[in-house]
Design a protein around this motif. Structure first.
Motif, PDB file in Angstrom:
ATOM      1  N   ALA A 298       6.926  -2.796  -6.468  1.00 41.46           N
ATOM      2  CA  ALA A 298       6.066  -2.969  -5.183  1.00 41.46           C
ATOM      3  C   ALA A 298       5.213  -4.235  -5.528  1.00 41.46           C
ATOM      4  O   ALA A 298       5.163  -5.244  -4.578  1.00 41.46           O
ATOM      5  CB  ALA A 298       5.134  -1.933  -5.032  1.00 41.46           C
ATOM      6  N   LEU A 299       4.850  -4.542  -6.693  1.00 43.68           N
ATOM      7  CA  LEU A 299       4.172  -5.679  -7.260  1.00 43.68           C
ATOM      8  C   LEU A 299       4.988  -6.885  -7.107  1.00 43.68           C
ATOM      9  O   LEU A 299       4.650  -8.274  -6.712  1.00 43.68           O
ATOM     10  CB  LEU A 299       3.573  -5.984  -8.491  1.00 43.68           C
ATOM     11  CG  LEU A 299       2.591  -4.773  -8.545  1.00 43.68           C
ATOM     12  CD1 LEU A 299       2.038  -4.497 -10.074  1.00 43.68           C
ATOM     13  CD2 LEU A 299       1.129  -5.229  -7.824  1.00 43.68           C
ATOM     14  N   GLY A 342      -2.228  -9.529  -8.107  1.00 42.24           N
ATOM     15  CA  GLY A 342      -1.131  -9.497  -7.552  1.00 42.24           C
ATOM     16  C   GLY A 342      -1.529  -9.013  -6.284  1.00 42.24           C
ATOM     17  O   GLY A 342      -2.284  -8.952  -5.562  1.00 42.24           O
ATOM     18  N   THR A 343      -0.173  -8.930  -5.291  1.00 40.99           N
ATOM     19  CA  THR A 343       0.104  -8.510  -3.834  1.00 40.99           C
ATOM     20  C   THR A 343       0.701  -7.236  -3.889  1.00 40.99           C
ATOM     21  O   THR A 343       1.565  -6.958  -4.562  1.00 40.99           O
ATOM     22  CB  THR A 343       0.339  -9.578  -3.242  1.00 40.99           C
ATOM     23  OG1 THR A 343       1.791 -10.194  -3.487  1.00 40.99           O
ATOM     24  CG2 THR A 343      -0.404 -10.659  -3.111  1.00 40.99           C
ATOM     25  N   LEU A 344       0.239  -6.574  -3.063  1.00 45.08           N
ATOM     26  CA  LEU A 344       1.087  -5.258  -2.656  1.00 45.08           C
ATOM     27  C   LEU A 344       1.152  -5.069  -0.970  1.00 45.08           C
ATOM     28  O   LEU A 344       0.291  -5.377  -0.271  1.00 45.08           O
ATOM     29  CB  LEU A 344       0.409  -3.811  -2.862  1.00 45.08           C
ATOM     30  CG  LEU A 344       0.212  -3.459  -4.606  1.00 45.08           C
ATOM     31  CD1 LEU A 344      -0.832  -2.702  -4.876  1.00 45.08           C
ATOM     32  CD2 LEU A 344       1.474  -3.463  -4.774  1.00 45.08           C
ATOM     33  N   PHE A 367       5.170   0.722 -14.336  1.00 46.59           N
ATOM     34  CA  PHE A 367       3.860   0.616 -13.639  1.00 46.59           C
ATOM     35  C   PHE A 367       2.794  -0.113 -14.066  1.00 46.59           C
ATOM     36  O   PHE A 367       2.999  -0.410 -15.454  1.00 46.59           O
ATOM     37  CB  PHE A 367       3.396   2.187 -13.722  1.00 46.59           C
ATOM     38  CG  PHE A 367       4.220   3.286 -12.716  1.00 46.59           C
ATOM     39  CD1 PHE A 367       4.227   3.443 -11.697  1.00 46.59           C
ATOM     40  CD2 PHE A 367       5.306   3.986 -13.508  1.00 46.59           C
ATOM     41  CE1 PHE A 367       5.152   4.451 -10.822  1.00 46.59           C
ATOM     42  CE2 PHE A 367       6.070   4.773 -12.799  1.00 46.59           C
ATOM     43  CZ  PHE A 367       6.080   4.838 -11.634  1.00 46.59           C
ATOM     44  N   THR A 368       2.107  -0.447 -13.429  1.00 42.71           N
ATOM     45  CA  THR A 368       1.005  -1.499 -13.696  1.00 42.71           C
ATOM     46  C   THR A 368      -0.429  -0.901 -13.138  1.00 42.71           C
ATOM     47  O   THR A 368      -0.511  -0.260 -12.148  1.00 42.71           O
ATOM     48  CB  THR A 368       1.221  -2.881 -13.224  1.00 42.71           C
ATOM     49  OG1 THR A 368       2.354  -3.658 -13.642  1.00 42.71           O
ATOM     50  CG2 THR A 368       0.020  -3.618 -13.313  1.00 42.71           C
ATOM     51  N   GLN A 369      -1.435  -0.796 -13.875  1.00 40.55           N
ATOM     52  CA  GLN A 369      -2.740  -0.344 -13.696  1.00 40.55           C
ATOM     53  C   GLN A 369      -3.315  -1.340 -12.575  1.00 40.55           C
ATOM     54  O   GLN A 369      -3.473  -2.592 -12.692  1.00 40.55           O
ATOM     55  CB  GLN A 369      -3.512  -0.303 -14.925  1.00 40.55           C
ATOM     56  CG  GLN A 369      -5.026   0.005 -14.669  1.00 40.55           C
ATOM     57  CD  GLN A 369      -5.934   0.079 -15.881  1.00 40.55           C
ATOM     58  OE1 GLN A 369      -5.296  -0.763 -16.916  1.00 40.55           O
ATOM     59  NE2 GLN A 369      -7.145   0.676 -15.982  1.00 40.55           N
ATOM     60  N   ILE A 370      -3.808  -0.698 -11.580  1.00 37.15           N
ATOM     61  CA  ILE A 370      -4.681  -1.409 -10.558  1.00 37.15           C
ATOM     62  C   ILE A 370      -6.049  -1.249 -10.760  1.00 37.15           C
ATOM     63  O   ILE A 370      -6.583  -0.328 -10.712  1.00 37.15           O
ATOM     64  CB  ILE A 370      -4.116  -0.931  -9.138  1.00 37.15           C
ATOM     65  CG1 ILE A 370      -2.594  -0.702  -8.894  1.00 37.15           C
ATOM     66  CG2 ILE A 370      -5.015  -1.695  -8.188  1.00 37.15           C
ATOM     67  CD1 ILE A 370      -2.248  -2.298  -8.990  1.00 37.15           C
ATOM     68  N   MET A 371      -6.665  -2.435 -11.060  1.00 36.79           N
ATOM     69  CA  MET A 371      -8.218  -2.332 -11.490  1.00 36.79           C
ATOM     70  C   MET A 371      -8.787  -2.303 -10.288  1.00 36.79           C
ATOM     71  O   MET A 371      -9.998  -1.671 -10.203  1.00 36.79           O
ATOM     72  CB  MET A 371      -8.543  -3.769 -12.456  1.00 36.79           C
ATOM     73  CG  MET A 371      -7.648  -3.389 -13.720  1.00 36.79           C
ATOM     74  SD  MET A 371      -8.022  -2.296 -15.106  1.00 36.79           S
ATOM     75  CE  MET A 371      -9.494  -2.733 -15.142  1.00 36.79           C
ATOM     76  N   ILE A 383       5.255  -1.227  -0.042  1.00 29.65           N
ATOM     77  CA  ILE A 383       6.568  -1.491   0.080  1.00 29.65           C
ATOM     78  C   ILE A 383       7.214  -1.945  -1.323  1.00 29.65           C
ATOM     79  O   ILE A 383       6.490  -2.491  -2.054  1.00 29.65           O
ATOM     80  CB  ILE A 383       7.043  -2.573   0.742  1.00 29.65           C
ATOM     81  CG1 ILE A 383       6.400  -2.169   2.153  1.00 29.65           C
ATOM     82  CG2 ILE A 383       8.358  -3.179   1.032  1.00 29.65           C
ATOM     83  CD1 ILE A 383       6.304  -3.363   3.205  1.00 29.65           C
ATOM     84  N   THR A 384       8.522  -1.420  -1.789  1.00 29.40           N
ATOM     85  CA  THR A 384       9.147  -1.598  -2.922  1.00 29.40           C
ATOM     86  C   THR A 384      10.195  -2.273  -2.830  1.00 29.40           C
ATOM     87  O   THR A 384      10.883  -2.947  -3.844  1.00 29.40           O
ATOM     88  CB  THR A 384       9.280  -0.393  -3.766  1.00 29.40           C
ATOM     89  OG1 THR A 384      10.326   0.540  -2.732  1.00 29.40           O
ATOM     90  CG2 THR A 384       8.190   0.729  -4.154  1.00 29.40           C
TER      91      THR A 384
END
Length: 414
Positions: A298-299, A342-344, A367-371, A383-384
């Protein structure tokens, strides 16, 4: 003739209108569709990986200091042994003869010493009374000292012969388990240059160590006391814990790649881990519990200019010249060009495709941590990627069409 031409032209125009009427919805239906995934919560870890070899914490190579033929072998692989337990015996016939010879030489030296001592004691009073001169007494004194040295030399030779006889009995230096046996009955041991290894004894298999090879680019992230986990091929679905004990400073260069050896301690109470196993290791650099997570796909998603143009059209005439701004931002985010950003792309509360800028934390590769997520929250679809023809025809995968929404609609079509 003209009537026929006019009639044919009318038929052709009618046919073209029919084709356009039925083809236009089909062309519109082929608008791109998206694949979605939800933001979730879970645990995430940042790790570095390498491989290493399992070894006993304490192992001793048992050899022999003398040469000879092996007469007995009293232990085998996997036997538990105690300190000073007899493991093997060399042929002692020659060694016993050496002891007898050394003992006989000692007896002879002691007899000579006794004779010299008696001669010394007999002439000593005569020297004091002047009946014997100094020059006459000197050989007697020298003979006594020589005889005394001969006794000491004979004692040393006897001790050496007895020690060699003892070396013929190979004993265990520690309590442990025999993990290697390199000797058979009748084999000749030649210890003139290097002591041959007969047995290898592991001190305690309930505690093991791993010698890991860590690349120079990652060794700065490894610290003493750091937790690790590893797996071995015998138990592919099981993780074993360990702790970093030491980072050896001596570099190891293999094919121009510089590595450093890291010693990892691990418990092996059930003795599932065996010496020599290859361990695939992960050093846990950082971790977070119950973090908001986004798929890396997604990122990484970026819509094409054609899709952006379609989005701008859906915004209406007043927005036709503008790009969609990210939620809570005035400017468009450009991926992860800024550090930790980043953008989603997601579906906003109006049911429209929108973009949100987020702050990123650690990642585990998937997966990435969203702070900081802005308006996004757990469960929101992001969206992926674009759905291919197979995805769009499958009901098991969620996709969203960019077709214009009818009035009164309730959001995107999944």
């Amino acid at each position: 003739m003209k009537k026929k031409i006019i009639l044919a032209a009318a038929v052709l125009v009618a046919a073209l209108l029919v084709v356009l009427k039925f083809a236009a919805p089909g062309l519109q239906a082929r608008a791109p569709e998206f694949k979605f995934a939800e933001l979730t919560r879970g645990d995430v870890e940042e790790t570095i990986s390498c491989s290493g070899t399992l070894n006993p914490v304490n192992s001793v190579e048992v050899g022999t200091q003398i040469s000879g033929i092996v007469a007995q072998v009293l232990v085998d692989y996997n036997d538990e042994v105690k300190e000073d337990q007899l493991l093997a015996v060399l042929d002692t016939a020659v060694l016993e003869e050496d002891v007898k010879e050394a003992r006989a030489k000692l007896d002879s030296a002691q007899a000579q010493y006794g004779e010299a001592l008696a001669e010394y004691r007999r002439h000593k009073p005569l020297l004091k009374k002047g009946y014997v001169s100094e020059s006459e007494f000197l050989p007697i004194s020298t003979s006594l000292q020589t005889a005394r040295s001969g006794v000491e030399t004979a004692k040393a030779s006897l001790q050496r012969a007895e020690r060699n006889l003892g070396y013929a009995h190979i004993k265990s230096p520690i309590d442990g388990v025999v993990i290697s046996r390199n000797v058979e009955v009748g084999q000749t041991m030649a210890a003139s240059l290097n002591a041959p290894t007969l047995f290898v004894i592991a001190g305690n298999l309930s505690n093991m160590e791993i010698i890991a090879q860590v690349d120079e680019s990652d060794v700065s992230l490894v610290k003493e006391g750091q937790e690790v986990r590893f797996e071995v091929q015998s138990f592919p679905d099981r993780d074993f814990p360990g702790v970093v004990e030491k980072i050896r400073l001596q570099p190891v260069t293999v094919s121009n790649v510089v590595n450093y050896e890291v010693v990892i301690k691990t418990a092996n109470e059930k003795e599932l881990l065996l010496p020599g196993m290859t361990a695939e290791i992960e050093f846990i650099v950082k971790s977070a519990k119950n973090a908001l997570l986004a798929p890396n796909s997604a990122l990484a998603f970026r819509p094409s200019e054609e899709i952006r143009a379609e989005l701008r059209k859906r915004k209406g005439p007043g927005q036709a010249g503008k790009r969609p701004a990210p939620s809570g931002e005035k400017k468009e985010a450009k991926g992860s060009s800024a550090s930790g950003k980043g953008t989603l792309w997601h579906v906003n509360e109006k049911g429209e495709i929108d973009m949100a800028r987020v702050s990123l934390g650690m990642t585990d590769g998937s997966f990435t941590q969203i702070m900081e997520a802005g308006r996004l929250k757990e469960g929101d679809p992001v969206i992926t990627g674009l759905a291919d023809s197979e995805d769009s025809g499958s009901s098991s995968k969620k996709s969203f069409s960019l077709l214009p929404r009818p009035r009164g609609g309730r959001g995107p079509r999944f």
